[in-house]
Design an enzyme around this catalytic site. Structure first.
Site, PDB file in Angstrom:
ATOM      1  N   HIS A  93      -0.220  14.284   5.436  1.00  0.00           N
ATOM      2  CA  HIS A  93      -0.789  13.011   4.966  1.00  0.00           C
ATOM      3  C   HIS A  93      -0.748  12.980   3.436  1.00  0.00           C
ATOM      4  CE1 HIS A  93      -3.510   9.737   4.130  1.00  0.00           C
ATOM      5  NE2 HIS A  93      -3.269   9.331   5.363  1.00  0.00           N
ATOM      6  N   SER A 133      -2.840   0.134   5.491  1.00  0.00           N
ATOM      7  CA  SER A 133      -3.564  -1.137   5.607  1.00  0.00           C
ATOM      8  C   SER A 133      -3.206  -1.937   6.862  1.00  0.00           C
ATOM      9  CB  SER A 133      -3.365  -1.981   4.338  1.00  0.00           C
ATOM     10  OG  SER A 133      -3.904  -1.307   3.208  1.00  0.00           O
ATOM     11  N   LYS A 150     -10.268  10.069   8.711  1.00  0.00           N
ATOM     12  CA  LYS A 150     -10.409  10.763   7.413  1.00  0.00           C
ATOM     13  C   LYS A 150     -11.793  11.428   7.344  1.00  0.00           C
ATOM     14  CE  LYS A 150      -7.084   7.547   5.543  1.00  0.00           C
ATOM     15  NZ  LYS A 150      -6.522   6.842   4.397  1.00  0.00           N
ATOM     16  N   GLY A 187      -4.973   2.188   2.077  1.00  0.00           N
ATOM     17  CA  GLY A 187      -6.321   1.896   1.601  1.00  0.00           C
ATOM     18  C   GLY A 187      -6.365   0.858   0.491  1.00  0.00           C
ATOM     19  N   GLU A 194      -2.752  11.938   1.307  1.00  0.00           N
ATOM     20  CA  GLU A 194      -3.974  12.371   0.606  1.00  0.00           C
ATOM     21  C   GLU A 194      -4.011  13.888   0.469  1.00  0.00           C
ATOM     22  OE1 GLU A 194      -6.670  10.175   3.083  1.00  0.00           O
ATOM     23  OE2 GLU A 194      -5.952   8.319   2.167  1.00  0.00           O
ATOM     24  N   ASN A 237      -6.957   7.255  12.060  1.00  0.00           N
ATOM     25  CA  ASN A 237      -7.217   8.383  11.169  1.00  0.00           C
ATOM     26  C   ASN A 237      -8.577   8.136  10.510  1.00  0.00           C
ATOM     27  OD1 ASN A 237      -7.241  10.407   9.279  1.00  0.00           O
ATOM     28  ND2 ASN A 237      -5.532   9.599   8.052  1.00  0.00           N
ATOM     29  N   GLU A 285       4.190   6.125   5.902  1.00  0.00           N
ATOM     30  CA  GLU A 285       3.026   5.555   5.223  1.00  0.00           C
ATOM     31  C   GLU A 285       3.315   5.421   3.726  1.00  0.00           C
ATOM     32  OE1 GLU A 285      -0.774   6.320   7.673  1.00  0.00           O
ATOM     33  OE2 GLU A 285      -0.507   7.999   6.323  1.00  0.00           O
TER      34      GLU A 285
END
Ligand code: PGA
Length: 255
Positions: A96, A214, A12, A174, A98, A10, A168
């Protein structure tokens, strides 16, 4: 049963088109485990160009990172599932964390996006996962169950087969902090059982569930060796060709 091994990157909102081309060139050139399906979720601006590059590369596929829940209309700045299908993009990430956080996407909206994407003929990588607060109160399994129930479980048996689930945990994305292999396995096994209950055991056994948060070359082997973990959705580490290739090559040999 043996399921498809998946290494999804991904990207991003990273890479210019030229940087993306270089990354893909390096991935194409590398020695990779041929049994692994590699999916690259790249920025919209890269899709057409990168698709031309990887066209004949069987186990390398592209994904969009999002799509709208309608196929056309007055939605300035949006990209629809049928637009992605029309340029032969096979996958789209939906849900996702985010986008849930920064674009306020809730389970109901995501249900609409999943429906629209599948109707357009795309396959969906559906993300779920809890934040640290939820994990601390030990409600993580319930939290994910509700996410799946509200966004996915109106799909029928045929439709759910076109969904890859990405677990996730938000606290691991991250942050450099990875779920332990046991934490990943616990959740993946729970998700598989939820799918078996909702659909049937065969569907539960067959569905692909990948872990994200991660994942790096240094921890991929251990995570991918868990029985219910079918691979990874990799953010930061997918931007480094060498690191991502190591991740692609981290699956246990077929037994
Ligand atoms: P990360 O991101 O690997 O950088 O933690 C994973 C993701 O957000 O999909």
């Amino acid at each position: 049963m043996s399921r498809q091994k998946i290494a999804a990157g991904n990207w991003k909102m990273n890479t210019t088109l030229d940087e993306g081309i270089e990354l893909v060139n390096n991935l194409i050139a590398a020695e990779k485990d041929k049994s692994v399906l590699t999916i690259l979720a790249v920025p919209f601006t890269h899709l057409v160009t990168l698709d031309k590059k990887i066209k004949s590369k069987g186990k390398l596929k592209l994904a969009a990172q999002n799509c709208h829940h309608k196929n056309s209309g007055a939605f300035t700045g949006e990209i629809s599932p049928s637009m992605l299908a029309a340029i032969n993009i096979p996958y789209v990430i939906i849900g996702h964390s985010e986008r849930r956080q920064f674009n306020f996407e809730d389970n109901q909206l995501l249900k609409g996006k999943v429906r629209a994407a599948l109707d357009a003929g795309l396959k969906v990588i559906f993300c779920c996962g809890e934040d640290l607060e939820v994990r601390k109160t030990n409600k993580h399994i319930l939290h994910v169950k509700i996410q799946l129930e509200e966004s996915l479980f109106s799909l029928d048996v045929k439709e759910i087969k076109n969904v890859i689930i990405a677990y996730e945990p938000i606290w691991a994305i991250g942050t450099g902090e990875t779920a332990t292999p046991a934490q990943a396995q616990e959740m993946h096994n729970s998700i598989r059982r939820m799918i078996s209950r909702q659909y049937n055991k065969r569907v539960g056994e067959a569905i692909n569930i990948v872990y994200g948060g991660s994942v790096k070359a240094s921890n991929a082997k251990e995570i991918f060796s868990q029985p219910d973990v079918d691979g990874g959705l990799v953010g930061g580490a997918s931007l480094d060709a060498k690191e991502f290739i190591e991740i692609i090559n981290s699956f246990p040999p077929e037994s």
